[in-house]
Structures are given as structure tokens and as C-alpha cells.
Design a protein around this motif. Structure first.
Motif, short mmCIF file in Angstrom:
data_model
loop_
_atom_site.label_atom_id
_atom_site.label_comp_id
_atom_site.label_asym_id
_atom_site.label_seq_id
_atom_site.Cartn_x
_atom_site.Cartn_y
_atom_site.Cartn_z
N ASP A 177 0.90 -1.17 0.10
CA ASP A 177 -0.02 0.05 -0.07
C ASP A 177 0.80 1.37 0.14
O ASP A 177 2.09 1.13 -0.09
CB ASP A 177 -0.89 0.06 1.15
N ALA A 178 0.27 2.34 0.08
CA ALA A 178 0.97 3.77 0.07
C ALA A 178 2.00 3.80 1.43
O ALA A 178 3.13 4.28 1.07
CB ALA A 178 0.12 4.98 0.19
N GLU A 179 1.59 3.06 2.40
CA GLU A 179 2.63 3.35 3.39
C GLU A 179 3.71 2.39 3.23
O GLU A 179 5.15 2.70 3.41
CB GLU A 179 1.87 2.88 4.80
N MET A 180 3.50 1.24 2.66
CA MET A 180 4.85 0.43 2.22
C MET A 180 5.65 1.10 1.09
O MET A 180 6.66 0.94 1.36
CB MET A 180 4.42 -0.85 1.71
N ARG A 182 6.11 3.99 0.82
CA ARG A 182 6.87 5.29 1.26
C ARG A 182 7.97 4.73 2.10
O ARG A 182 9.01 5.23 2.09
CB ARG A 182 6.18 6.08 2.55
N ARG A 183 7.94 3.78 2.68
CA ARG A 183 8.93 2.99 3.42
C ARG A 183 9.99 2.58 2.53
O ARG A 183 11.38 2.60 2.82
CB ARG A 183 8.42 1.98 4.23
N GLU A 186 11.88 5.58 1.23
CA GLU A 186 12.78 6.07 2.28
C GLU A 186 14.07 5.37 2.07
O GLU A 186 15.17 5.81 2.49
CB GLU A 186 12.20 6.07 3.60
N GLU A 204 -5.71 0.38 -2.95
CA GLU A 204 -4.61 0.51 -2.31
C GLU A 204 -3.16 0.23 -3.23
O GLU A 204 -2.38 1.07 -2.74
CB GLU A 204 -4.32 -0.55 -1.18
N GLU A 207 -3.00 3.61 -5.13
CA GLU A 207 -2.68 4.90 -4.21
C GLU A 207 -1.06 4.69 -3.79
O GLU A 207 -0.45 5.76 -3.78
CB GLU A 207 -3.56 4.70 -2.99
N ALA A 208 -0.67 3.55 -3.79
CA ALA A 208 0.64 3.38 -3.42
C ALA A 208 1.59 3.93 -5.05
O ALA A 208 2.69 4.54 -4.89
CB ALA A 208 1.10 2.01 -3.38
#
Length: 293
Positions: A177-180, A182-183, A186, A204, A207-208
Motif C-alpha cells: 500500500d501507500a505506507e509500504m 513510502r517505507r 525512504e 490500495e 494509491e501506492a
């Protein structure tokens, strides 16, 4: 849809405005056996702007074939590894042969390796041990690591951190997903998007795809699997990549040309495509090794 229709290749998409690279495909599983088959598939791809591919191995026979194919056609590079679902009974000889093949100058990555907790073909412990060995191999050879991550995000990220990731890491057919995303961004990991990003139920994942930095974005078919919408369920090949490129462009609100260009630029950088030795039409040592293995 009948089984025959599912296997039928769709009509070619509209050509892309600029060339791009299919960062992950399986030409052998697409039905390519000989050099002429590879050339035909690449001609179909080039006609719509997909001018180079990386053909991927997931077991030893596929690895031998991928190296051979990369010596048949300048438009083809190879990646070799032992897929996580194949790790239940690996031997030292298996790993040694993968290392030998991975040293071939037309092999541009170690992959696909990683973790797959969706299937139960191999226990997690065996998968994780093999993944660690592939990470070490990629670092020793100075080649990118291409990751298969299915329902295993946290363990994949943990093991990369524990082992120390290679300089270049690619999450093939990114499924987080988007949080993954972003990780991964980074950490500087590249993310490659395939047909599922075009599926209507993939909110999802879509969104990613929007949050991935442009310099960490790749595109792929994973052919013959994951044919993009509107031909989901039918045969996939590198020539089908423009549908995924256009879906990503629409999601990100940019032109098809921009996605194709950035994906090509990133593939050239991470795989060092411009540094590949040209194909020699007579038998090369690497190709001969692959044939006789």
C-alpha cells in the motif's frame, strides 16, 4: 471466457510515444524456446515501443535458459535466482550454480528471490535462509537484488535491514500500500508495477503507485502472468506493457511519455544496460556454460 480465449494474445496496444523497458518478464514461460522465438516476441514488443526486457529465472532450468536467451538477442538481459517457493530442498550445488550463472556479464540482477507466504510450497525458514544467501550474492557481485514479496512485507523489510541491503533493490510487481511504498522509498528501493495496478479492485495498490518517487519507478509485465486490463486473464507478453504504462500515467496525472521515459531511464541506471557486452553471434563462454549445465 473460454480457456482458448484466455490463452489467446490480445491485439497490440497503441505504440508508446517513446521507448521503454520491461523490467521483469519470463520469456520462457511465454512460450519462447529458441532464438527465433525470442526474436519474434521482441519484434512484437519493439513495434509498440518496448525495446528491451529483463527475462527472469525462478529455478535452475529457467536460469540456464535466461542466460542463453540474453546471449541470443541484444534486446534481452537476464536475472537469475531461486524463487522462494522453490526453496524447500535446495542444495549447496544449487546455490553454487546460481552464483556461476549470475556472474555472466549479460545477467543484470539477482532475482527473483524473496518471500512468499501466500503459497505453502516452502516453509518460511527455508525461504528466509535462501533470501539471505541471495542478498549476500547480490552484494558480492555488485548486482541489483530483485525481490518477490507476496504477503511477506514485514519479514522482507526486516531481513533486508538485518543483512544490509545491496546498493540497488527492486520490489518486482510491487504489491504494498501507500505506507509500504513510502517505507521502500525512504530506503531507496525501486518499485516495479505490473498489470495489477490496472485492475479495478486495486485501490490500495493504485494509491501506492501515486506516491512512488519518479526516480524509483519501474514498469513490467511479469508475462505471461498478470495481463493488464482490459485483457485480464488472457496471454501476456512484453508487447502488452503500454497498457500498464498508460494506467500509471493516468493515476499520476502525467503523460504516457513521461512514465515511459522515466521507467527507461531508471532501468538503464539500475541494470546498467548501456554497459552490457554486445551479443556475439557465435557461441560465447557464458552461453556455452548455460547450454551444457
Amino acid at each position: 471466457m473460454s480457456a482458448a480465449n484466455r490463452r489467446e494474445r490480445p491485439e497490440p496496444p497503441e505504440p508508446l510515444p517513446v521507448p521503454t523497458v520491461d523490467a521483469h518478464t519470463h520469456l520462457d514461460a511465454c512460450g519462447c524456446v529458441e532464438a527465433a522465438d525470442v526474436a519474434t516476441a521482441m519484434d512484437r514488443a519493439a513495434a509498440v515501443g518496448v525495446t528491451r526486457v529483463v527475462t527472469i529465472a525462478d529455478d535452475l532450468p529457467a536460469a540456464r535458459w535466461a542466460v542463453q536467451a540474453a546471449h541470443w538477442d541484444d534486446r534481452v538481459a537476464a536475472a537469475v535466482a531461486l524463487h522462494p517457493t522453490r526453496t524447500a530442498a535446495l542444495t549447496e550445488d544449487d546455490h553454487a550454480e546460481i552464483e556461476r550463472l549470475a556472474r555472466d556479464p549479460r545477467v543484470v540482477a539477482v532475482g527473483e528471490t524473496g518471500l512468499d507466504y501466500y503459497w505453502d510450497h516452502s516453509p518460511p525458514q527455508a525461504q528466509q535462509e535462501s533470501f539471505r544467501r541471495h542478498i549476500d550474492l547480490a552484494k558480492r557481485l555488485g548486482k541489483p537484488l530483485m525481490i518477490h514479496d507476496r504477503e511477506a512485507h514485514e519479514d522482507v523489510l526486516r531481513i533486508l535491514s538485518e543483512e544490509g541491503a545491496p546498493d540497488e533493490v527492486i520490489f518486482h510487481c510491487f504489491s504494498g500500500d501507500a505506507e509500504m511504498a513510502r517505507r521502500c522509498a525512504e530506503a531507496g528501493y525501486l518499485m516495479s508495477f505490473a498489470g495489477p495496478v490496472t485492475f479495478r479492485n486495486a485501490r490500495e495498490l493504485q494509491e501506492a503507485a501515486v506516491v512512488v518517487p519518479e526516480d524509483l519507478l519501474l514498469v513490467e509485465t511479469d508475462a505471461p502472468f498478470l495481463t493488464p486490463h482490459p485483457h485480464r486473464g488472457r496471454a501476456n507478453e512484453p508487447y502488452c506493457l503500454p497498457w500498464t504504462v498508460r494506467a500509471l500515467a493516468a493515476l499520476r496525472g502525467v503523460s504516457d511519455e513521461r512514465i515511459a521515459e522515466s521507467a527507461e531511464r531508471n532501468a538503464e541506471r539500475v541494470f546498467r544496460l548501456e554497459e552490457l557486452p554486445p551479443v556475439v553471434r557465435s557461441v560465447t563462454p557464458g552461453a556455452e556454460d548455460a547450454r551444457s549445465a
